[in-house]
Design a protein around this motif. Structure first.
Motif, PDB file in Angstrom:
ATOM      1  N   UNK A  19      45.992 112.839 -18.093  1.00 49.53           N
ATOM      2  CA  UNK A  19      46.664 113.144 -16.837  1.00 49.53           C
ATOM      3  C   UNK A  19      47.057 111.865 -16.102  1.00 49.53           C
ATOM      4  N   UNK A  20      46.162 110.876 -16.087  1.00 45.63           N
ATOM      5  CA  UNK A  20      46.467 109.612 -15.427  1.00 45.63           C
ATOM      6  C   UNK A  20      47.626 108.905 -16.123  1.00 45.63           C
ATOM      7  N   UNK A  21      47.634 108.921 -17.451  1.00 46.93           N
ATOM      8  CA  UNK A  21      48.720 108.281 -18.193  1.00 46.93           C
ATOM      9  C   UNK A  21      50.053 108.957 -17.897  1.00 46.93           C
ATOM     10  N   UNK A  30      55.702 110.728 -23.410  1.00 45.15           N
ATOM     11  CA  UNK A  30      55.699 109.392 -22.832  1.00 45.15           C
ATOM     12  C   UNK A  30      54.813 108.512 -23.695  1.00 45.15           C
ATOM     13  N   UNK A  31      55.194 107.241 -23.820  1.00 47.52           N
ATOM     14  CA  UNK A  31      54.400 106.347 -24.661  1.00 47.52           C
ATOM     15  C   UNK A  31      54.510 104.917 -24.168  1.00 47.52           C
ATOM     16  N   UNK A  64      50.081 107.451 -26.277  1.00 45.15           N
ATOM     17  CA  UNK A  64      51.105 108.430 -25.942  1.00 45.15           C
ATOM     18  C   UNK A  64      50.473 109.705 -25.415  1.00 45.15           C
ATOM     19  N   UNK A  65      51.270 110.444 -24.659  1.00 46.86           N
ATOM     20  CA  UNK A  65      50.922 111.779 -24.187  1.00 46.86           C
ATOM     21  C   UNK A  65      52.158 112.641 -24.342  1.00 46.86           C
ATOM     22  N   UNK A  66      51.975 113.793 -24.955  1.00 43.09           N
ATOM     23  CA  UNK A  66      53.027 114.787 -25.056  1.00 43.09           C
ATOM     24  C   UNK A  66      52.527 116.034 -24.333  1.00 43.09           C
ATOM     25  N   UNK A  67      53.390 116.627 -23.529  1.00 44.16           N
ATOM     26  CA  UNK A  67      53.024 117.821 -22.780  1.00 44.16           C
ATOM     27  C   UNK A  67      54.144 118.837 -22.908  1.00 44.16           C
ATOM     28  N   UNK A  90      49.094 116.828 -26.253  1.00 46.05           N
ATOM     29  CA  UNK A  90      48.749 116.038 -27.437  1.00 46.05           C
ATOM     30  C   UNK A  90      48.704 114.594 -26.947  1.00 46.05           C
ATOM     31  N   UNK A  91      47.626 113.886 -27.271  1.00 43.56           N
ATOM     32  CA  UNK A  91      47.526 112.519 -26.763  1.00 43.56           C
ATOM     33  C   UNK A  91      46.709 111.663 -27.726  1.00 43.56           C
TER      34      UNK A  91
END
Length: 141
Positions: A9-11, A69-70, A78-81, A134-135
């Motif tokens: 969440x912070x990323x 985002x990466x 990376x984080x995918x939402x 996914x992170x």
């Protein structure tokens, strides 16, 4: 290594440029484009796009979209939402200013907002509730 709930969440809350992906229909790959977004931990993601854009038409048809985002430094992360659209509303100059201030140096915001408000046509804010995440952080790879 997967990120914790708080880490992901912070990323996502950091001002990364996202890759937005949305179903583009039968026989087409998903539409994938770079986009500015806004997010605060625990809340919804929102984007702003042209009300008459192909991107918005596809989001409206699909009812959902995803963001990725990466970064590559100091570690590859990376984080995918992905999630459903929870609402739309007409863009305001205040929302445009908020979004621009997230990405641009302070001295560039007013000029960009003046240009974009006049040049980009009718804009719409699209809200999405993060449903699937996914992170990863690949450490010092």
């Amino acid at each position: 290594m997967a990120l914790t709930h708080a880490e992901r969440e912070q990323f996502l809350a950091e001002p990364h440029i996202a890759a937005l992906a949305v179903d583009a229909g039968a026989g087409r790959a998903p539409l994938t484009v770079p986009i500015w977004y806004q997010y605060a931990p625990g809340g919804e993601v929102w984007i702003m796009t042209g009300a008459a854009s192909r991107k918005y038409a596809l989001i409206e048809a699909a009812g959902r979209f995803s963001l990725l985002v990466d970064r590559v430094e100091p570690t590859i992360r990376y984080v995918s939402v992905e999630g459903p659209v929870t609402g739309t509303l007409p863009a305001t100059r205040e929302r445009l200013t908020e979004l621009a201030a997230r990405y641009l140096p302070e001295e560039k915001v007013a000029g960009y907002v003046a240009f974009a408000w006049e040049d980009h046509g009718e804009q719409i804010v699209v809200r999405m509730r993060p449903e699937r995440w996914v992170s990863s952080d690949l450490g010092t790879v």
